[in-house]
Design an enzyme around this catalytic site. Structure first.
Site, PDB file in Angstrom:
ATOM      1  N   MET A  12       0.864  -1.155   0.035  1.00  0.00           N
ATOM      2  CA  MET A  12       0.091  -0.055   0.272  1.00  0.00           C
ATOM      3  C   MET A  12       0.958   1.205   0.146  1.00  0.00           C
ATOM      4  O   MET A  12       0.455   2.253   0.439  1.00  0.00           O
ATOM      5  CB  MET A  12      -0.768  -0.034   1.141  1.00  0.00           C
ATOM      6  N   GLY A  13       2.099   1.008  -0.468  1.00  0.00           N
ATOM      7  CA  GLY A  13       3.065   2.320  -0.481  1.00  0.00           C
ATOM      8  C   GLY A  13       3.586   2.545   0.924  1.00  0.00           C
ATOM      9  O   GLY A  13       3.606   1.918   1.593  1.00  0.00           O
ATOM     10  N   ALA A  14       3.954   3.795   1.086  1.00  0.00           N
ATOM     11  CA  ALA A  14       4.736   4.349   2.393  1.00  0.00           C
ATOM     12  C   ALA A  14       5.745   3.349   2.572  1.00  0.00           C
ATOM     13  O   ALA A  14       5.983   2.753   3.723  1.00  0.00           O
ATOM     14  CB  ALA A  14       3.694   4.502   3.592  1.00  0.00           C
ATOM     15  N   GLY A  52      11.156  -2.954   5.549  1.00  0.00           N
ATOM     16  CA  GLY A  52      10.387  -4.133   5.437  1.00  0.00           C
ATOM     17  C   GLY A  52       9.987  -4.426   4.148  1.00  0.00           C
ATOM     18  O   GLY A  52      10.078  -5.778   3.661  1.00  0.00           O
ATOM     19  N   HIS A  53       9.507  -3.592   3.314  1.00  0.00           N
ATOM     20  CA  HIS A  53       8.973  -3.707   1.810  1.00  0.00           C
ATOM     21  C   HIS A  53      10.282  -4.040   0.835  1.00  0.00           C
ATOM     22  O   HIS A  53      10.091  -5.030  -0.040  1.00  0.00           O
ATOM     23  CB  HIS A  53       8.339  -2.491   1.293  1.00  0.00           C
ATOM     24  N   GLN A  67     -10.101  -2.134   2.831  1.00  0.00           N
ATOM     25  CA  GLN A  67     -10.021  -2.620   3.877  1.00  0.00           C
ATOM     26  C   GLN A  67      -9.700  -1.826   5.107  1.00  0.00           C
ATOM     27  O   GLN A  67      -9.152  -2.308   6.165  1.00  0.00           O
ATOM     28  CB  GLN A  67      -8.425  -3.353   3.753  1.00  0.00           C
ATOM     29  N   GLY A  90       4.758 -10.029   4.008  1.00  0.00           N
ATOM     30  CA  GLY A  90       5.565 -10.106   5.213  1.00  0.00           C
ATOM     31  C   GLY A  90       4.772 -10.956   6.575  1.00  0.00           C
ATOM     32  O   GLY A  90       3.751 -10.806   6.685  1.00  0.00           O
ATOM     33  N   SER A 117       6.851  -0.561  10.292  1.00  0.00           N
ATOM     34  CA  SER A 117       5.370  -0.356  10.052  1.00  0.00           C
ATOM     35  C   SER A 117       5.149   1.104   9.396  1.00  0.00           C
ATOM     36  O   SER A 117       6.133   1.987   9.872  1.00  0.00           O
ATOM     37  CB  SER A 117       4.387  -0.672  11.022  1.00  0.00           C
ATOM     38  N   ARG A 119       3.264   2.918   9.738  1.00  0.00           N
ATOM     39  CA  ARG A 119       2.398   3.812  10.758  1.00  0.00           C
ATOM     40  C   ARG A 119       3.194   4.277  11.812  1.00  0.00           C
ATOM     41  O   ARG A 119       2.745   5.112  12.663  1.00  0.00           O
ATOM     42  CB  ARG A 119       1.191   2.956  11.410  1.00  0.00           C
TER      43      ARG A 119
HETATM   44  O1  PAF Z   1      -0.137  -5.642   3.783  1.00  0.00           O
HETATM   45  C1  PAF Z   1      -0.596  -4.876   3.030  1.00  0.00           C
HETATM   46  O2  PAF Z   1       0.208  -3.719   2.672  1.00  0.00           O
HETATM   47  C2  PAF Z   1      -1.853  -4.808   2.467  1.00  0.00           C
HETATM   48  O3  PAF Z   1      -2.816  -5.454   3.314  1.00  0.00           O
HETATM   49  C3  PAF Z   1      -2.075  -5.414   1.072  1.00  0.00           C
HETATM   50  C4  PAF Z   1      -1.424  -7.037   1.287  1.00  0.00           C
HETATM   51  C5  PAF Z   1      -0.815  -4.913   0.140  1.00  0.00           C
HETATM   52  C6  PAF Z   1      -3.487  -5.591   0.429  1.00  0.00           C
HETATM   53  O4  PAF Z   1      -3.917  -4.171   0.209  1.00  0.00           O
END
Ligand code: PAF
Length: 278
Positions: A30-32, A36-37, A61, A147, A185, A187
């Site tokens: 979801m960007g940001a 970790g990403h 979500q 993750g 995270s 956040r």
């Molecule tokens: O973990 C996330 O960032 C989100 O829940 C995902 C898996 C990209 C789905 O929107």
């Protein structure tokens, strides 16, 4: 290394995907983005010939419109990080490219989605399952990387893929932590300075409690003591629970592969973390 392509509409995504040869990995985000990403992209590169990363802040979500509105959006920096990490294709759909205004189809999940985050955030896992199913179909990847930080999400996705016979392998990647143990995270940036100092206590208590349970301590007693210490330190503990690692069913003792899962509020931030019990 070839330049990363950025696509924003499904037709060009499909054309780019069709031109890819070999094994393709998808990293849904979801960007940001943070380290970790980037660890997810590195894991994807290790198992695939081509890496597609999606950036989509999925409105389905989010329970509260305010949470969706405040979710950090840092697209330019995200794209630079993905390119530097060796991503081949960034899929960055606008909400209207992802969801038709008259869409009438969604994925619902029971089982591992029912408790904990599922109970705290009604509809959340349905939104995650729906967007991930769409991403899997859009990218037609061979493997998708998630993750372990969002342990329950990982179990939910595995169940969706199994139940819907989606031909994609799910590759889990261990949680990346700050030096003081705080799980990365998007956040965390909202933690005030004093909260940031307190935040690593959650991981310290989690690791210690998981080892104590693995060593045979009474789970109810050690969980209760850890929750009391966290509350004393200023956390609003929502849950700290021993669960079956795959089904997310609560356990009294670690008689099968188990995980400790936690959600705790610190100021305006809800921290999620989990630990292996072994
Ligand atoms: O973990 C996330 O960032 C989100 O829940 C995902 C898996 C990209 C789905 O929107």
């Amino acid at each position: 290394m070839a330049a990363m392509t950025v696509t924003r509409d499904l037709t060009s995504l499909r054309a780019s995907r069709a031109a890819m040869r070999g094994r393709v990995a998808l990293v849904p985000t979801m960007g940001a983005l943070h380290a970790g990403h980037i660890a997810l992209v590195a894991a994807a590169r290790a198992v695939a010939d081509r890496v597609v990363a999606s950036i989509f802040v999925n409105p389905l979500q989010f329970n509260a419109a305010s949470d969706l509105a405040r979710y950090p959006r840092t697209e330019e920096a995200d794209l630079a990080m993905l390119a530097a990490a060796g991503c081949d294709l960034a899929w960055v759909p606008a909400p209207e490219a992802m969801y038709a205004p008259d869409r009438a189809t969604a994925v619902t999940v029971g089982g591992p989605a029912e408790r904990f985050e599922g109970a705290a955030r009604p509809g959340h896992f349905g939104g995650v399952a729906t967007v991930c199913t769409k991403l899997f179909l859009q990218a037609r990847a061979d493997v998708a990387v998630f993750g372990e930080k969002d342990w329950q999400q990982l179990q939910v996705i595995r169940r969706v893929v199994r139940d819907l016979d989606i031909p994609i392998a799910i590759l889990p990647v261990p949680t990346v932590r700050e030096d003081d143990g705080l799980a990365l995270s998007s956040r965390n940036r909202f933690l005030m300075a004093a909260e940031r100092t307190t935040a690593p206590l959650l991981a310290r208590e989690g690791f210690a409690t998981a080892s104590a349970i693995a060593a045979g301590a009474d789970a109810t007693a050690v969980l209760g003591a850890a929750m009391a210490r966290l509350a004393q330190a200023g956390f609003g503990v929502e849950y700290l629970a021993l669960v079956a690692a795959e089904t997310m069913q609560p356990l009294d003792r670690a008689t099968e592969p188990a995980r400790l899962v936690a959600a705790a509020r610190l100021g305006s931030v809800r921290l999620l973390d989990n630990w292996l019990v072994a």
